[in-house]
Design an enzyme around this catalytic site. Structure first.
Site, PDB file in Angstrom:
ATOM      1  N   ARG A  13       0.831  -1.213   0.000  1.00  0.00           N
ATOM      2  CA  ARG A  13       0.000   0.000   0.000  1.00  0.00           C
ATOM      3  C   ARG A  13       0.866   1.265   0.000  1.00  0.00           C
ATOM      4  NH1 ARG A  13      -0.397   4.621   2.745  1.00  0.00           N
ATOM      5  NH2 ARG A  13       0.036   3.486   4.671  1.00  0.00           N
ATOM      6  N   ASP A  14       1.620   1.504   1.069  1.00  0.00           N
ATOM      7  CA  ASP A  14       2.372   2.762   1.176  1.00  0.00           C
ATOM      8  C   ASP A  14       3.481   2.808   0.123  1.00  0.00           C
ATOM      9  OD1 ASP A  14       3.206   5.211   2.137  1.00  0.00           O
ATOM     10  OD2 ASP A  14       3.545   4.545   4.182  1.00  0.00           O
ATOM     11  N   HIS A 205       5.674   4.536  12.655  1.00  0.00           N
ATOM     12  CA  HIS A 205       5.725   4.418  11.189  1.00  0.00           C
ATOM     13  C   HIS A 205       6.715   5.480  10.687  1.00  0.00           C
ATOM     14  CE1 HIS A 205       3.263   4.027   7.260  1.00  0.00           C
ATOM     15  NE2 HIS A 205       4.016   5.085   7.031  1.00  0.00           N
ATOM     16  N   HIS A 207       9.454   7.043   7.846  1.00  0.00           N
ATOM     17  CA  HIS A 207      10.020   7.109   6.490  1.00  0.00           C
ATOM     18  C   HIS A 207      11.489   7.490   6.662  1.00  0.00           C
ATOM     19  CE1 HIS A 207       6.296   6.877   3.902  1.00  0.00           C
ATOM     20  NE2 HIS A 207       5.790   6.893   5.120  1.00  0.00           N
ATOM     21  N   CYS A 238       4.423   9.405   0.052  1.00  0.00           N
ATOM     22  CA  CYS A 238       3.009   9.747  -0.034  1.00  0.00           C
ATOM     23  C   CYS A 238       2.871  10.723  -1.191  1.00  0.00           C
ATOM     24  CB  CYS A 238       2.540  10.380   1.274  1.00  0.00           C
ATOM     25  SG  CYS A 238       0.849  10.981   1.183  1.00  0.00           S
TER      26      CYS A 238
HETATM   27  P1  HMG Z   1     -13.036  14.179  -2.626  1.00  0.00           P
HETATM   28  O1  HMG Z   1     -12.773  14.447  -4.063  1.00  0.00           O
HETATM   29  O2  HMG Z   1     -13.180  15.320  -1.690  1.00  0.00           O
HETATM   30  O3  HMG Z   1     -14.293  13.181  -2.456  1.00  0.00           O
HETATM   31  O4  HMG Z   1     -11.872  13.218  -2.133  1.00  0.00           O
HETATM   32  P2  HMG Z   1     -15.857  13.427  -2.542  1.00  0.00           P
HETATM   33  O5  HMG Z   1     -16.449  12.807  -1.328  1.00  0.00           O
HETATM   34  O6  HMG Z   1     -16.151  14.875  -2.842  1.00  0.00           O
HETATM   35  O7  HMG Z   1     -16.253  12.547  -3.816  1.00  0.00           O
HETATM   36  C1  HMG Z   1     -15.806  12.863  -5.120  1.00  0.00           C
HETATM   37  C2  HMG Z   1     -15.860  11.592  -5.976  1.00  0.00           C
HETATM   38  O8  HMG Z   1     -14.959  10.634  -5.441  1.00  0.00           O
HETATM   39  C3  HMG Z   1     -17.227  10.934  -5.994  1.00  0.00           C
HETATM   40  O9  HMG Z   1     -17.386  10.310  -7.268  1.00  0.00           O
HETATM   41  C4  HMG Z   1     -17.082   9.842  -4.961  1.00  0.00           C
HETATM   42  O10 HMG Z   1     -17.951   8.743  -5.171  1.00  0.00           O
HETATM   43  C5  HMG Z   1     -15.657   9.417  -5.171  1.00  0.00           C
HETATM   44  P3  HMG Z   1     -18.214  11.029  -8.468  1.00  0.00           P
HETATM   45  O11 HMG Z   1     -19.586  11.259  -7.895  1.00  0.00           O
HETATM   46  O12 HMG Z   1     -17.484  12.302  -8.754  1.00  0.00           O
HETATM   47  O13 HMG Z   1     -18.137  10.010  -9.559  1.00  0.00           O
HETATM   48  N1  HMG Z   1     -15.092   8.783  -3.959  1.00  0.00           N
HETATM   49  C6  HMG Z   1     -14.527   7.568  -3.943  1.00  0.00           C
HETATM   50  N2  HMG Z   1     -14.317   6.657  -4.917  1.00  0.00           N
HETATM   51  C7  HMG Z   1     -13.742   5.505  -4.551  1.00  0.00           C
HETATM   52  N3  HMG Z   1     -13.350   5.224  -3.295  1.00  0.00           N
HETATM   53  C8  HMG Z   1     -13.545   6.105  -2.295  1.00  0.00           C
HETATM   54  C9  HMG Z   1     -14.156   7.337  -2.614  1.00  0.00           C
HETATM   55  N4  HMG Z   1     -14.489   8.410  -1.881  1.00  0.00           N
HETATM   56  C10 HMG Z   1     -15.071   9.286  -2.713  1.00  0.00           C
HETATM   57  N5  HMG Z   1     -13.151   5.802  -1.059  1.00  0.00           N
HETATM   58  C11 HMG Z   1     -10.997  11.496  -0.669  1.00  0.00           C
HETATM   59  C12 HMG Z   1     -11.792  12.808  -0.776  1.00  0.00           C
HETATM   60  C13 HMG Z   1     -10.709  11.259   0.778  1.00  0.00           C
HETATM   61  C14 HMG Z   1     -11.850  10.363  -1.233  1.00  0.00           C
HETATM   62  C15 HMG Z   1      -9.712  11.649  -1.504  1.00  0.00           C
HETATM   63  O14 HMG Z   1      -9.049  12.804  -1.091  1.00  0.00           O
HETATM   64  C16 HMG Z   1      -8.762  10.481  -1.351  1.00  0.00           C
HETATM   65  O15 HMG Z   1      -9.071   9.369  -1.764  1.00  0.00           O
HETATM   66  N6  HMG Z   1      -7.573  10.706  -0.748  1.00  0.00           N
HETATM   67  C17 HMG Z   1      -6.624   9.656  -0.491  1.00  0.00           C
HETATM   68  C18 HMG Z   1      -5.210  10.136  -0.639  1.00  0.00           C
HETATM   69  C19 HMG Z   1      -4.251   9.026  -0.286  1.00  0.00           C
HETATM   70  O16 HMG Z   1      -4.552   7.858  -0.448  1.00  0.00           O
HETATM   71  N7  HMG Z   1      -3.058   9.393   0.224  1.00  0.00           N
HETATM   72  C20 HMG Z   1      -2.060   8.432   0.601  1.00  0.00           C
HETATM   73  C21 HMG Z   1      -2.412   7.650   1.833  1.00  0.00           C
HETATM   74  S1  HMG Z   1      -2.020   8.491   3.371  1.00  0.00           S
HETATM   75  C22 HMG Z   1      -0.345   8.118   3.644  1.00  0.00           C
HETATM   76  O17 HMG Z   1       0.314   7.615   2.771  1.00  0.00           O
HETATM   77  C23 HMG Z   1       0.250   8.340   5.001  1.00  0.00           C
HETATM   78  C24 HMG Z   1       0.411   7.053   5.816  1.00  0.00           C
HETATM   79  O18 HMG Z   1       1.250   6.113   5.150  1.00  0.00           O
HETATM   80  C25 HMG Z   1       1.014   7.361   7.199  1.00  0.00           C
HETATM   81  C26 HMG Z   1       2.295   8.183   7.153  1.00  0.00           C
HETATM   82  O19 HMG Z   1       3.198   7.909   6.362  1.00  0.00           O
HETATM   83  O20 HMG Z   1       2.360   9.098   7.980  1.00  0.00           O
HETATM   84  C27 HMG Z   1      -0.957   6.385   6.053  1.00  0.00           C
HETATM   85 MG    MG Z   2       3.535   6.247   5.161  1.00  0.00          MG
END
Ligand code: HMG
Ligand code: MG
Length: 297
Positions: A13-14, A205, A207, A238
């Site tokens: 995933r990450d 966690h 990096h 990320c």
């Molecule tokens: P948004 O655009 O504000 O969402 O995104 P929305 O609620 O306004 O919806 C817009 C569209 O997205 C809609 O579709 C929803 O159905 C769809 P439309 O009507 O336009 O066709 N939608 C989805 N589709 C599939 N799966 C979903 C979903 N949710 C809404 N779950 C949202 C908000 C949170 C969804 C978006 O910003 C997002 O997905 N962000 C994720 C970013 C990400 O994955 N970042 C990396 C992970 S975090 C990380 O790496 C840190 C970590 O490792 C810890 C560390 O290192 O510290 C964990």
């Molecule tokens: Mg991470």
């Protein structure tokens, strides 16, 4: 110092969320299956976030249904909201992870919501998960620094970790998303959070952007943490944290822990083989120093 550490492998995933090249679904499945055979107890398999935001993991459902889930291994998946939770449940996920941050700016860039708004998004996820018997892990990103805001107050890390725990997350992973932390800061942050959340509900966690990840882990082990996240071959970053480089390589973590007599249940040879295979797939050298050193000796 714990006598045993539970490693949460986050590479599929990450790691893969940050790869520029498209990786075939079959290779993602093969990665998880190989990791399952190494003795790891927890493998974060994929992420049910918006495919518009993270196209790299748009095949989450295919990956999750394609992997061979082993008894005794947990396969958590990342979910940002109830929509992601529903998608994950539709393919049989029994553990999920929600994620927010200690920096409001970062959280907006990463999830289009402020910290408190994201916590509100998690309430229905936690409620549904409790009904379904699904375990929920929580992440606090930018726990030691933010790419936009810079310094992050420890009090904010404590507040967010406490909120996730109070909401029902069984474990909170404290993330140094951009890898700027150093051991003293990591220790102080963990100690502060452990004042409000039991240590056995905390994970770290790191990096490895500045080469501090293992030193930070050691400082946190000395504080009593016994769960550590890492990514095979040191993949990761990320997409919404500029400057974030690889996660701590799982091989390097296992080497250090075993060298200290700390049990992990992981077969380092099998893990290193998997790391080499992944590096080959990605067309670059392994991000694990242990693997690189072993290749030349
Ligand atoms: P948004 O655009 O504000 O969402 O995104 P929305 O609620 O306004 O919806 C817009 C569209 O997205 C809609 O579709 C929803 O159905 C769809 P439309 O009507 O336009 O066709 N939608 C989805 N589709 C599939 N799966 C979903 C979903 N949710 C809404 N779950 C949202 C908000 C949170 C969804 C978006 O910003 C997002 O997905 N962000 C994720 C970013 C990400 O994955 N970042 C990396 C992970 S975090 C990380 O790496 C840190 C970590 O490792 C810890 C560390 O290192 O510290 C964990
Ligand atoms: Mg991470």
């Amino acid at each position: 110092m714990p006598s045993r550490v539970r490693i949460v492998e986050v590479g599929p995933r990450d790691g893969l969320q940050n790869e520029a090249a498209i990786i075939a679904t079959a290779d993602k499945i093969a990665l998880v299956d190989r990791l399952s055979a190494t003795g790891l107890q927890a493998i974060e398999a994929t992420s049910f976030v918006s495919p518009k935001w993270v196209p790299q993991l748009a095949d989450a459902a295919e990956v999750f249904t394609g992997i061979a889930r082993r008894d005794g291994v947990a396969y958590p998946v990342l979910v940002p909201n109830l929509h992601g939770y529903t998608r994950a449940r539709a393919v049989g996920a029994t553990e999920v992870a929600v994620f927010t941050a200690a920096s409001d700016t970062f959280n907006r860039r990463n999830t289009n919501a402020g910290i408190d708004e994201s916590l509100e998004r998690f309430r229905p996820v936690l409620a549904q998960a409790a009904e379904d018997g699904v375990r929920v892990r929580g992440y606090v990103s930018t726990a030691l620094g933010c790419p936009y805001q810079g310094e992050v107050p420890v009090g904010e890390v404590v507040r967010v970790a406490r909120a996730l725990h109070a909401m029902g997350c069984y474990e909170i992973s404290l993330g140094d998303t951009i890898g700027v932390g150093t051991p003293g800061k990591a220790r102080a942050m963990l100690r502060a959070v452990a004042g409000d959340v039991p240590m056995d509900a905390l994970a770290v966690h790191f990096h490895d952007t500045y080469g501090q990840a293992l030193a930070n882990v050691l400082a946190c082990l000395e504080e009593g943490v016994a769960v550590v996240d890492a990514a095979v071959s040191g993949t990761g970053g990320c997409p919404y944290a500029k400057g974030a480089s690889g996660n701590l390589a799982t091989e390097d973590l296992v080497y250090m822990l075993h060298g200290m007599g700390i049990h992990t249940g992981v077969d380092l040879d099998a893990l290193a083989d998997t790391g080499r295979w992944l590096a080959g797939l990605l067309g670059r050298e392994s991000g694990s120093r242990v693997t690189r050193a072993r290749a030349t000796t």
